[in-house]
Write a protein that holds these residues in place. Structure first.
Motif, PDB file in Angstrom:
ATOM      1  N   PHE A   9       0.767  -1.158  -0.045  1.00 35.59           N
ATOM      2  CA  PHE A   9       0.004  -0.116  -0.004  1.00 35.59           C
ATOM      3  C   PHE A   9       0.867   1.244   0.068  1.00 35.59           C
ATOM      4  CE2 PHE A   9      -2.401  -3.472   2.081  1.00 35.59           C
ATOM      5  CZ  PHE A   9      -3.766  -3.339   1.145  1.00 35.59           C
ATOM      6  N   PRO A  10       1.619   1.531  -0.946  1.00 32.95           N
ATOM      7  CA  PRO A  10       2.320   2.580  -1.316  1.00 32.95           C
ATOM      8  C   PRO A  10       2.058   3.998  -0.976  1.00 32.95           C
ATOM      9  CG  PRO A  10       2.013   1.897  -3.393  1.00 32.95           C
ATOM     10  CD  PRO A  10       1.273   0.592  -2.438  1.00 32.95           C
ATOM     11  N   GLU A  11       0.527   4.214  -1.183  1.00 37.27           N
ATOM     12  CA  GLU A  11      -0.108   5.423  -1.214  1.00 37.27           C
ATOM     13  C   GLU A  11      -0.320   5.590   0.409  1.00 37.27           C
ATOM     14  OE1 GLU A  11      -3.140   2.194  -1.072  1.00 37.27           O
ATOM     15  OE2 GLU A  11      -1.459   2.692  -2.587  1.00 37.27           O
ATOM     16  N   MET A  12      -0.456   4.700   1.000  1.00 34.92           N
ATOM     17  CA  MET A  12      -0.734   4.832   2.460  1.00 34.92           C
ATOM     18  C   MET A  12       0.840   5.519   3.054  1.00 34.92           C
ATOM     19  SD  MET A  12      -1.838   1.819   5.311  1.00 34.92           S
ATOM     20  CE  MET A  12      -2.011   2.366   7.074  1.00 34.92           C
ATOM     21  N   ASN A  18       4.290  12.552   4.123  1.00 27.53           N
ATOM     22  CA  ASN A  18       4.172  13.947   3.182  1.00 27.53           C
ATOM     23  C   ASN A  18       3.483  14.955   3.738  1.00 27.53           C
ATOM     24  OD1 ASN A  18       6.278  13.170   1.138  1.00 27.53           O
ATOM     25  ND2 ASN A  18       4.653  11.973   0.204  1.00 27.53           N
ATOM     26  N   THR A  19       3.449  14.976   5.012  1.00 27.96           N
ATOM     27  CA  THR A  19       2.602  15.944   5.847  1.00 27.96           C
ATOM     28  C   THR A  19       3.702  16.466   7.006  1.00 27.96           C
ATOM     29  OG1 THR A  19       1.455  14.663   7.139  1.00 27.96           O
ATOM     30  CG2 THR A  19       0.398  15.173   5.221  1.00 27.96           C
ATOM     31  N   ILE A  21       5.939  18.006   9.863  1.00 32.41           N
ATOM     32  CA  ILE A  21       7.242  18.292  10.001  1.00 32.41           C
ATOM     33  C   ILE A  21       7.905  17.237   8.853  1.00 32.41           C
ATOM     34  CG2 ILE A  21       9.393  17.804  11.602  1.00 32.41           C
ATOM     35  CD1 ILE A  21       7.204  18.709  13.986  1.00 32.41           C
ATOM     36  N   ILE A  22       7.522  16.035   8.921  1.00 33.50           N
ATOM     37  CA  ILE A  22       8.289  15.122   8.134  1.00 33.50           C
ATOM     38  C   ILE A  22       8.246  15.445   6.513  1.00 33.50           C
ATOM     39  CG2 ILE A  22       8.495  12.644   7.327  1.00 33.50           C
ATOM     40  CD1 ILE A  22       9.038  13.229  10.359  1.00 33.50           C
ATOM     41  N   GLY A  23       6.921  16.126   6.371  1.00 32.65           N
ATOM     42  CA  GLY A  23       6.696  16.526   4.665  1.00 32.65           C
ATOM     43  C   GLY A  23       7.671  17.675   4.474  1.00 32.65           C
ATOM     44  N   ARG A  24       7.642  18.656   5.510  1.00 30.36           N
ATOM     45  CA  ARG A  24       8.741  19.657   5.154  1.00 30.36           C
ATOM     46  C   ARG A  24      10.284  19.460   5.193  1.00 30.36           C
ATOM     47  NH1 ARG A  24       4.861  21.914   9.139  1.00 30.36           N
ATOM     48  NH2 ARG A  24       6.293  21.878  10.684  1.00 30.36           N
ATOM     49  N   ALA A  25      10.463  18.312   5.871  1.00 28.51           N
ATOM     50  CA  ALA A  25      11.854  18.127   5.740  1.00 28.51           C
ATOM     51  C   ALA A  25      12.099  17.239   4.459  1.00 28.51           C
ATOM     52  CB  ALA A  25      12.179  16.838   6.868  1.00 28.51           C
ATOM     53  N   VAL A  26      11.115  16.485   3.930  1.00 33.10           N
ATOM     54  CA  VAL A  26      11.248  16.019   2.551  1.00 33.10           C
ATOM     55  C   VAL A  26      11.543  17.050   1.702  1.00 33.10           C
ATOM     56  CG1 VAL A  26      10.068  14.605   0.806  1.00 33.10           C
ATOM     57  CG2 VAL A  26      10.030  14.022   3.117  1.00 33.10           C
ATOM     58  N   GLU A  27      10.809  18.038   1.467  1.00 31.38           N
ATOM     59  CA  GLU A  27      10.544  19.181   0.848  1.00 31.38           C
ATOM     60  C   GLU A  27      12.185  19.823   0.831  1.00 31.38           C
ATOM     61  OE1 GLU A  27       7.660  21.928   1.794  1.00 31.38           O
ATOM     62  OE2 GLU A  27       5.839  20.332   1.003  1.00 31.38           O
ATOM     63  N   LYS A  28      12.790  19.979   2.140  1.00 30.51           N
ATOM     64  CA  LYS A  28      13.936  20.723   2.220  1.00 30.51           C
ATOM     65  C   LYS A  28      15.121  19.806   1.722  1.00 30.51           C
ATOM     66  CE  LYS A  28      12.559  23.366   6.226  1.00 30.51           C
ATOM     67  NZ  LYS A  28      12.766  23.627   7.697  1.00 30.51           N
ATOM     68  N   LEU A  31      15.210  14.680   3.974  1.00 30.84           N
ATOM     69  CA  LEU A  31      14.755  13.200   4.281  1.00 30.84           C
ATOM     70  C   LEU A  31      14.410  12.884   2.722  1.00 30.84           C
ATOM     71  CD1 LEU A  31      12.413  13.311   7.193  1.00 30.84           C
ATOM     72  CD2 LEU A  31      14.691  12.573   7.322  1.00 30.84           C
ATOM     73  N   SER A  32      14.211  11.561   2.482  1.00 31.83           N
ATOM     74  CA  SER A  32      13.542  11.121   1.244  1.00 31.83           C
ATOM     75  C   SER A  32      12.751   9.743   1.882  1.00 31.83           C
ATOM     76  CB  SER A  32      14.447  10.757   0.080  1.00 31.83           C
ATOM     77  OG  SER A  32      15.096   9.707   0.465  1.00 31.83           O
ATOM     78  N   VAL A  33      11.478   9.683   1.062  1.00 31.30           N
ATOM     79  CA  VAL A  33      10.737   8.649   1.637  1.00 31.30           C
ATOM     80  C   VAL A  33      10.252   7.910   0.329  1.00 31.30           C
ATOM     81  CG1 VAL A  33       8.599   7.840   2.671  1.00 31.30           C
ATOM     82  CG2 VAL A  33       9.693   9.733   3.431  1.00 31.30           C
TER      83      VAL A  33
END
Length: 245
Positions: A9-12, A18-19, A21-28, A31-33
């Motif tokens: 279930f990748p969409e989960m 991607n929301t 604090i974690i989402g912002r860290a990905v944008e910066k 992190l990558s998920v």
């Protein structure tokens, strides 16, 4: 830190990571998920990845080949064999110390099972760590994986706006965090402790440490055997124990 999640279930995973604090860290780019769909590696025309267990029994078991092929494709892409964490109630219970250890890795792979689990043979081939979020059973490994990703990510430099907060939260020195307060100064007749308004940083630090010890003593006394305490703090803890007796 790069997270790679082997899942049905990748969409989960992507929706959950991607929301906030974690989402912002990905944008910066801190992190990558990556969510890898195990179904993409099945040879079954209906994208079936499970079958009946040998020996009989209830439920279905995820087959070894799709899981192994998904893992091997990732290894080839990374050019190395990463640490693979399997989410299972049979594993070691995840805690802050484990999170601190895992935060030192460059790449982490989370393997999420479903149904009655995954064929044991592929687990023996690829899994390095068996981890649990508690003594209960969930429908799959995605929620535990996201919980661990959230916890580990907070320890990656730059993810939190104030990196100090990751060091003084619950379980630092094996103690629970002290109580927090903000405006208004008085709420429903309850006032903020005077020491926090004093501006005396040494007194505030002493009060917070004592509150952490008190809260741990009241709510999680099992943690105290491994708590990191000064001599004066141990005397304070002994005083609490005498008062309870």
């Amino acid at each position: 830190m790069n997270y790679h999640v082997l899942t049905l279930f990748p969409e989960m995973i992507l929706d959950g990571c991607n929301t906030s604090i974690i989402g912002r860290a990905v944008e910066k780019g801190l992190l990558s998920v990556e969510a890898i769909n195990i179904r993409d590696y099945t040879t079954n025309k209906h994208f079936k990845v499970d079958d009946y267990p040998y020996g009989g029994g209830a439920g279905m078991v995820m087959q070894a080949p799709p899981v192994y092929d998904a893992y091997q494709a990732l290894v080839e892409k990374l050019g190395k064999t990463p640490r693979v964490l399997y989410m299972t109630p049979q594993g070691t219970v995840f805690n802050q110390k484990i999170a601190e250890e895992l935060a030192k890795e460059d790449d982490l792979v989370f393997l999420c099972g479903h149904y009655e689990g995954i064929d044991e043979r592929v687990l023996e081939l690829i899994v390095t760590d068996y981890l649990s979020v508690g003594d209960y059973v969930l429908t799959g490994g995605e929620l535990p994986a996201m919980m661990m990703i959230d916890c580990i990510s907070r320890l990656v430099p730059g993810v939190l706006n104030n990196d100090v907060s990751a060091e003084v939260e619950s379980f630092h020195d094996n103690l629970l965090e002290y109580p927090q307060y903000t405006r208004p100064e008085t709420f429903m007749g309850k006032k903020v402790p005077e020491v926090l308004l004093s501006g005396h940083h040494a007194n505030i630090e002493k009060w917070r440490r004592e509150q952490s010890i008190l809260r741990t003593f009241q709510r999680r006394p099992d943690l105290l055997k491994d708590a990191v305490l000064s001599e004066k703090e141990r005397e304070y803890l002994e005083k609490l124990m005498r008062e309870r007796q």
